[in-house]
Design an enzyme around this catalytic site. Structure first.
Site, PDB file in Angstrom:
ATOM      1  N   SER A 187      -0.806   6.868 -15.547  1.00  0.00           N
ATOM      2  CA  SER A 187      -1.183   5.480 -15.263  1.00  0.00           C
ATOM      3  C   SER A 187      -0.488   4.483 -16.200  1.00  0.00           C
ATOM      4  O   SER A 187      -0.104   4.821 -17.313  1.00  0.00           O
ATOM      5  CB  SER A 187      -2.708   5.324 -15.325  1.00  0.00           C
ATOM      6  OG  SER A 187      -3.240   5.877 -16.501  1.00  0.00           O
ATOM      7  N   LYS A 212      -2.636  11.513 -17.686  1.00  0.00           N
ATOM      8  CA  LYS A 212      -2.049  10.924 -18.885  1.00  0.00           C
ATOM      9  C   LYS A 212      -2.127   9.400 -18.765  1.00  0.00           C
ATOM     10  O   LYS A 212      -1.371   8.783 -18.021  1.00  0.00           O
ATOM     11  CB  LYS A 212      -0.572  11.337 -19.030  1.00  0.00           C
ATOM     12  CG  LYS A 212      -0.052  11.063 -20.436  1.00  0.00           C
ATOM     13  CD  LYS A 212       1.426  10.830 -20.490  1.00  0.00           C
ATOM     14  CE  LYS A 212       1.826   9.418 -20.209  1.00  0.00           C
ATOM     15  NZ  LYS A 212       1.219   8.366 -21.070  1.00  0.00           N
ATOM     16  N   GLY A 265       3.665   2.709 -12.410  1.00  0.00           N
ATOM     17  CA  GLY A 265       4.385   2.277 -13.610  1.00  0.00           C
ATOM     18  C   GLY A 265       5.741   1.744 -13.205  1.00  0.00           C
ATOM     19  O   GLY A 265       5.936   1.307 -12.065  1.00  0.00           O
ATOM     20  N   SER A 266       6.685   1.815 -14.119  1.00  0.00           N
ATOM     21  CA  SER A 266       7.982   1.191 -13.847  1.00  0.00           C
ATOM     22  C   SER A 266       8.836   2.047 -12.917  1.00  0.00           C
ATOM     23  O   SER A 266       8.678   3.269 -12.825  1.00  0.00           O
ATOM     24  CB  SER A 266       8.724   0.961 -15.159  1.00  0.00           C
ATOM     25  OG  SER A 266       8.976   2.202 -15.778  1.00  0.00           O
ATOM     26  N   THR A 267       9.757   1.391 -12.263  1.00  0.00           N
ATOM     27  CA  THR A 267      10.676   2.055 -11.334  1.00  0.00           C
ATOM     28  C   THR A 267      11.515   3.092 -12.078  1.00  0.00           C
ATOM     29  O   THR A 267      11.746   4.196 -11.584  1.00  0.00           O
ATOM     30  CB  THR A 267      11.566   0.982 -10.669  1.00  0.00           C
ATOM     31  OG1 THR A 267      10.697   0.085  -9.977  1.00  0.00           O
ATOM     32  CG2 THR A 267      12.563   1.586  -9.699  1.00  0.00           C
ATOM     33  N   VAL A 269      10.868   4.853 -14.839  1.00  0.00           N
ATOM     34  CA  VAL A 269      10.130   6.077 -15.195  1.00  0.00           C
ATOM     35  C   VAL A 269       9.835   6.892 -13.937  1.00  0.00           C
ATOM     36  O   VAL A 269       9.962   8.122 -13.937  1.00  0.00           O
ATOM     37  CB  VAL A 269       8.828   5.744 -15.968  1.00  0.00           C
ATOM     38  CG1 VAL A 269       7.939   6.975 -16.106  1.00  0.00           C
ATOM     39  CG2 VAL A 269       9.155   5.185 -17.347  1.00  0.00           C
ATOM     40  N   GLU A 293       3.727   4.003  -7.253  1.00  0.00           N
ATOM     41  CA  GLU A 293       3.768   2.546  -7.027  1.00  0.00           C
ATOM     42  C   GLU A 293       4.430   1.955  -8.257  1.00  0.00           C
ATOM     43  O   GLU A 293       3.970   2.183  -9.377  1.00  0.00           O
ATOM     44  CB  GLU A 293       2.360   1.994  -6.808  1.00  0.00           C
ATOM     45  CG  GLU A 293       1.614   2.631  -5.632  1.00  0.00           C
ATOM     46  CD  GLU A 293       2.373   2.626  -4.311  1.00  0.00           C
ATOM     47  OE1 GLU A 293       3.215   1.718  -4.095  1.00  0.00           O
ATOM     48  OE2 GLU A 293       2.159   3.536  -3.503  1.00  0.00           O
ATOM     49  N   CYS A 327       2.175  -6.303 -11.530  1.00  0.00           N
ATOM     50  CA  CYS A 327       3.313  -5.886 -10.714  1.00  0.00           C
ATOM     51  C   CYS A 327       3.535  -6.875  -9.582  1.00  0.00           C
ATOM     52  O   CYS A 327       4.630  -6.985  -9.050  1.00  0.00           O
ATOM     53  CB  CYS A 327       3.077  -4.493 -10.162  1.00  0.00           C
ATOM     54  SG  CYS A 327       1.517  -4.377  -9.304  1.00  0.00           S
ATOM     55  N   GLU A 425      12.941  -7.248 -12.965  1.00  0.00           N
ATOM     56  CA  GLU A 425      11.529  -7.416 -13.338  1.00  0.00           C
ATOM     57  C   GLU A 425      11.466  -7.762 -14.823  1.00  0.00           C
ATOM     58  O   GLU A 425      11.977  -7.012 -15.661  1.00  0.00           O
ATOM     59  CB  GLU A 425      10.746  -6.124 -13.064  1.00  0.00           C
ATOM     60  CG  GLU A 425       9.265  -6.290 -13.357  1.00  0.00           C
ATOM     61  CD  GLU A 425       8.445  -5.035 -13.044  1.00  0.00           C
ATOM     62  OE1 GLU A 425       8.777  -3.960 -13.568  1.00  0.00           O
ATOM     63  OE2 GLU A 425       7.457  -5.141 -12.295  1.00  0.00           O
TER      64      GLU A 425
HETATM   65  P1  NAD Z   1       5.809   2.511 -17.723  1.00  0.00           P
HETATM   66  O1  NAD Z   1       6.670   3.009 -16.617  1.00  0.00           O
HETATM   67  O2  NAD Z   1       6.429   2.196 -19.004  1.00  0.00           O
HETATM   68  O3  NAD Z   1       4.648   3.576 -18.035  1.00  0.00           O
HETATM   69  C1  NAD Z   1       3.814   4.077 -16.997  1.00  0.00           C
HETATM   70  C2  NAD Z   1       3.288   5.436 -17.433  1.00  0.00           C
HETATM   71  O4  NAD Z   1       4.373   6.361 -17.470  1.00  0.00           O
HETATM   72  C3  NAD Z   1       2.674   5.434 -18.838  1.00  0.00           C
HETATM   73  O5  NAD Z   1       1.548   6.274 -18.862  1.00  0.00           O
HETATM   74  C4  NAD Z   1       3.799   6.000 -19.669  1.00  0.00           C
HETATM   75  O6  NAD Z   1       3.349   6.607 -20.865  1.00  0.00           O
HETATM   76  C5  NAD Z   1       4.389   7.021 -18.716  1.00  0.00           C
HETATM   77  N1  NAD Z   1       5.746   7.456 -19.040  1.00  0.00           N
HETATM   78  C6  NAD Z   1       6.686   6.815 -19.775  1.00  0.00           C
HETATM   79  N2  NAD Z   1       7.814   7.558 -19.833  1.00  0.00           N
HETATM   80  C7  NAD Z   1       7.581   8.675 -19.117  1.00  0.00           C
HETATM   81  C8  NAD Z   1       8.360   9.813 -18.790  1.00  0.00           C
HETATM   82  N3  NAD Z   1       9.610   9.957 -19.222  1.00  0.00           N
HETATM   83  N4  NAD Z   1       7.802  10.776 -18.014  1.00  0.00           N
HETATM   84  C9  NAD Z   1       6.540  10.645 -17.554  1.00  0.00           C
HETATM   85  N5  NAD Z   1       5.748   9.586 -17.839  1.00  0.00           N
HETATM   86  C10 NAD Z   1       6.265   8.602 -18.598  1.00  0.00           C
HETATM   87  O7  NAD Z   1       5.008   1.245 -17.121  1.00  0.00           O
HETATM   88  P2  NAD Z   1       4.009   0.275 -17.891  1.00  0.00           P
HETATM   89  O8  NAD Z   1       4.781  -0.578 -18.829  1.00  0.00           O
HETATM   90  O9  NAD Z   1       2.819   1.020 -18.390  1.00  0.00           O
HETATM   91  O10 NAD Z   1       3.495  -0.614 -16.664  1.00  0.00           O
HETATM   92  C11 NAD Z   1       4.240  -1.678 -16.167  1.00  0.00           C
HETATM   93  C12 NAD Z   1       5.029  -1.267 -14.949  1.00  0.00           C
HETATM   94  O11 NAD Z   1       4.155  -0.744 -13.954  1.00  0.00           O
HETATM   95  C13 NAD Z   1       5.731  -2.443 -14.299  1.00  0.00           C
HETATM   96  O12 NAD Z   1       7.004  -2.037 -13.874  1.00  0.00           O
HETATM   97  C14 NAD Z   1       4.839  -2.768 -13.113  1.00  0.00           C
HETATM   98  O13 NAD Z   1       5.492  -3.423 -12.063  1.00  0.00           O
HETATM   99  C15 NAD Z   1       4.375  -1.400 -12.708  1.00  0.00           C
HETATM  100  N6  NAD Z   1       3.124  -1.454 -11.958  1.00  0.00           N
HETATM  101  C16 NAD Z   1       3.188  -1.266 -10.612  1.00  0.00           C
HETATM  102  C17 NAD Z   1       2.032  -1.347  -9.856  1.00  0.00           C
HETATM  103  C18 NAD Z   1       2.087  -1.153  -8.365  1.00  0.00           C
HETATM  104  O14 NAD Z   1       1.036  -0.990  -7.759  1.00  0.00           O
HETATM  105  N7  NAD Z   1       3.258  -1.191  -7.758  1.00  0.00           N
HETATM  106  C19 NAD Z   1       0.817  -1.613 -10.476  1.00  0.00           C
HETATM  107  C20 NAD Z   1       0.781  -1.768 -11.864  1.00  0.00           C
HETATM  108  C21 NAD Z   1       1.950  -1.690 -12.597  1.00  0.00           C
END
Ligand code: NAD
Length: 543
Positions: A187, A212, A265-267, A269, A293, A327, A425
């Site tokens: 998440s 996680k 999370g991010s595109t 990752v 997402e 997001c 973004e």
């Molecule tokens: P992030 O991608 O940095 O992290 C998301 C999760 O991935 C975290 O738990 C992080 O620890 C984990 N992670 C990081 N590196 C990883 C790896 N190598 N392998 C596996 N897991 C890994 O995103 P963030 O900064 O927590 O959240 C912001 C992002 O999430 C923005 O890009 C936002 O647009 C997106 N988001 C999208 C939605 C949607 O519904 N589309 C909703 C909320 C947030």
């Protein structure tokens, strides 16, 4: 064994409390905030229902007040990841064999606990840990998560209700089995509701989960685990292992029993996760379901007929609430020149009234961005704009990280409609405006559709119905959640199923049956009452 046909009535969305001065909820929330500020917590990994302390302590500080230590969490590593998989595999059988109505009751009870005695605990944790205002916390950690936990059991019955036709002597039925193996939920930091939904949606459908949470949101995650435990979630069905993704995720993603990934999370990752799984796909027992997402470069496009006050309110709320860290937050705006001339000063006057600061001062509309890395990244975009002659910062552009990670609401005008500020973004309180000639609405729609790789949310503002229809048509794939005369943030469970395509994810629509469908692997069963007893067909007989 439960003998009876159990119905879950269609839920109502949880009402949003106001927190106006003098209300009970305001007093309770203030007390919860004070309590959490005074009492720091130590958060273990939770595996098979046991609290596991690794001794690798990570400090949690409030983004808006770097001197405020909220506590520490025990960082998981490879050992804990493997323990969590083993615990999930062990818990899976009894949980998936349980009657679906019993699984539903766990989430329905969790919703009631959160709506009542845990509401202000989770709101306070979300406010302090993620720097959300009380309203932003209320619509997220209270209302949206309650809605997920009430609506998903209802949507589950819609999935299970999908049964094939039968004939007089053949009975056909479909069993919506959980996936084989376990599900890995990962998440993001920015929504407690998403953190709560990612592990519980697959669990509801009979799966066991390794979860996680984001390293920036471990405090609310801990309280979510507490609520689920109190609601009766059996040990091992959801196992929480906080820690950095690159350290914790690989042993889980590479496990042969991986049945699915529920990611937000991010595109970048997400594509890394997909590449990891895809690089050796033959080793898994089944093809892991991958649901993600991801990011967005959300837009508002205004037609010259737009209601300018509604447009201004949508820009201010959409782009700057939660510091633009949604997001769905609009961060590129297309406005016709004549409308811009009329509204520019009004927009700037409105933004000038915004207060930025600590979450405990309820008069602040905005608070801090999540961490230093994020702060520095946003500042880089602002400085890029400051140093380019075709960009002009018309308000904000100022920032300060001495006490907390504060960035003032920033509006930038660009003459380059394909500037990186219109494509990438930023995930901060920075909005970029491109002003187009009033008679070039069609060209502006085309630009909007083709400028960024994302396809998450967007909005059109127009009174003229032809202009609205044209936008709906041209921008068909530019947004999975499209709004007409409203800001593109604030989707509500059951009302606007959420998700986008293109680089924004697999569009599996959280908050609808479509998402739950991804956590089952249906088995079709045909039962014949009077099977043929001779292999010969009538056509084979001699006349
Ligand atoms: P992030 O991608 O940095 O992290 C998301 C999760 O991935 C975290 O738990 C992080 O620890 C984990 N992670 C990081 N590196 C990883 C790896 N190598 N392998 C596996 N897991 C890994 O995103 P963030 O900064 O927590 O959240 C912001 C992002 O999430 C923005 O890009 C936002 O647009 C997106 N988001 C999208 C939605 C949607 O519904 N589309 C909703 C909320 C947030």
């Amino acid at each position: 064994m439960f003998n009876g046909i159990f119905h879950i009535r269609e839920p109502q969305n949880e009402p949003v409390l106001s927190y106006a001065p003098g209300t009970k909820e305001r007093a309770e929330l203030k007390a919860a905030l004070e309590d959490m500020k005074r009492n720091s917590v130590e958060i273990p990994c939770i595996i098979g229902g046991k609290e596991i302390r690794t001794g690798n302590l990570v400090e949690m500080r409030a983004p808006h007040d770097r001197s405020l230590v909220l506590g520490y969490y025990h960082r998981a590593g490879t050992t804990e990841a493997e323990m969590a998989i083993a615990a999930a595999n062990e818990a899976k059988h009894a949980w998936s064999e349980m009657d679906w109505s019993s699984r539903a009751t766990v989430l329905l009870k969790a919703a009631e606990l959160l709506s009542g005695k845990y509401r202000q605990t989770l709101n306070a944790a979300t406010m302090l840990c993620m720097s959300k205002s009380c309203h932003q916390a209320e619509i997220d950690s209270a209302c949206e998560l309650i809605d997920f936990w009430r609506f998903n059991p209802y949507f589950m019955t819609q999935v299970y209700d999908d049964q094939p036709i039968s004939t007089k002597d053949v009975l056909n039925y479909m069993e919506h089995r959980p996936l084989e193996g376990f599900v890995f939920a990962i998440s993001p930091f920015n929504f407690t509701s998403i953190a709560g939904n990612l592990p519980t949606a697959p669990a509801l459908m009979g799966n066991a989960v390794v979860w996680k949470p984001s390293s920036n949101a471990v405090l609310p995650a801990y309280y979510i685990m507490k609520i689920l435990k109190e609601a009766g979630m059996p040990d091992g069905v959801i196992n929480m292992i906080p820690g950095p993704g690159p350290l914790v995720a690989p042993p889980v993603l590479n496990h042969l029993d991986l049945g699915g990934v529920h990611f937000t999370g991010s595109t970048y990752v997400f594509s890394t996760i997909w590449l990891t799984i895809g690089s050796d796909i033959r080793k898994y027992y089944s093809y892991p379901r991958i649901v993600g997402e991801t990011g967005g470069k959300d837009f508002i496009i205004a037609h010259v007929s737009a209601d300018e006050d509604a447009l201004i309110a949508a820009i201010v709320r959409g782009a700057f609430e939660y510091q633009g860290q949604k997001c769905s937050a609009p961060s590129r705006i297309y406005i016709p020149d004549t409308l811009w001339t009329r509204m520019r000063d009004k927009l700037l006057d409105e933004i000038a009234t915004i207060k930025v600061g600590d979450v405990c001062d309820f008069s602040n509309f905005m608070n801090a961005v999540i961490d230093e890395e994020s702060f520095d990244k946003i500042v880089d975009y602002i400085e890029f704009a400051r140093n380019r002659p075709d960009h002009k910062i018309i308000c904000g552009g100022t920032y300060d990280k001495s006490e907390g990670f504060f960035i003032n609401p920033t509006v930038i005008i660009t003459e380059d409609p394909r500037s990186k500020l219109m494509c990438e973004e930023i995930f901060g309180p920075v909005v970029t405006v491109f002003i187009y000639p009033e008679n070039e609405y069609d060209e502006a729609l085309e630009l909007c559709d083709t400028t960024s790789p994302y396809g998450l949310t967007g909005a059109v503002f127009a009174i003229d119905r032809l202009a609205i229809e044209r936008a709906i048509d041209v921008l068909r794939h530019a947004a999975g959640n499209f709004y007409v005369n409203d800001k593109p943030t604030g989707a509500i469970v059951g009302q606007q199923p959420f998700g986008g395509s293109r680089a924004s994810g697999t569009n599996d629509k959280a908050g609808s049956w479509l998402n739950l469908e991804r956590w089952v692997s249906p088995r079709a069963i045909k039962e014949t009452f009077l099977p043929p007893r001779d292999y010969r067909y009538p056509f084979m007989q001699e006349p």
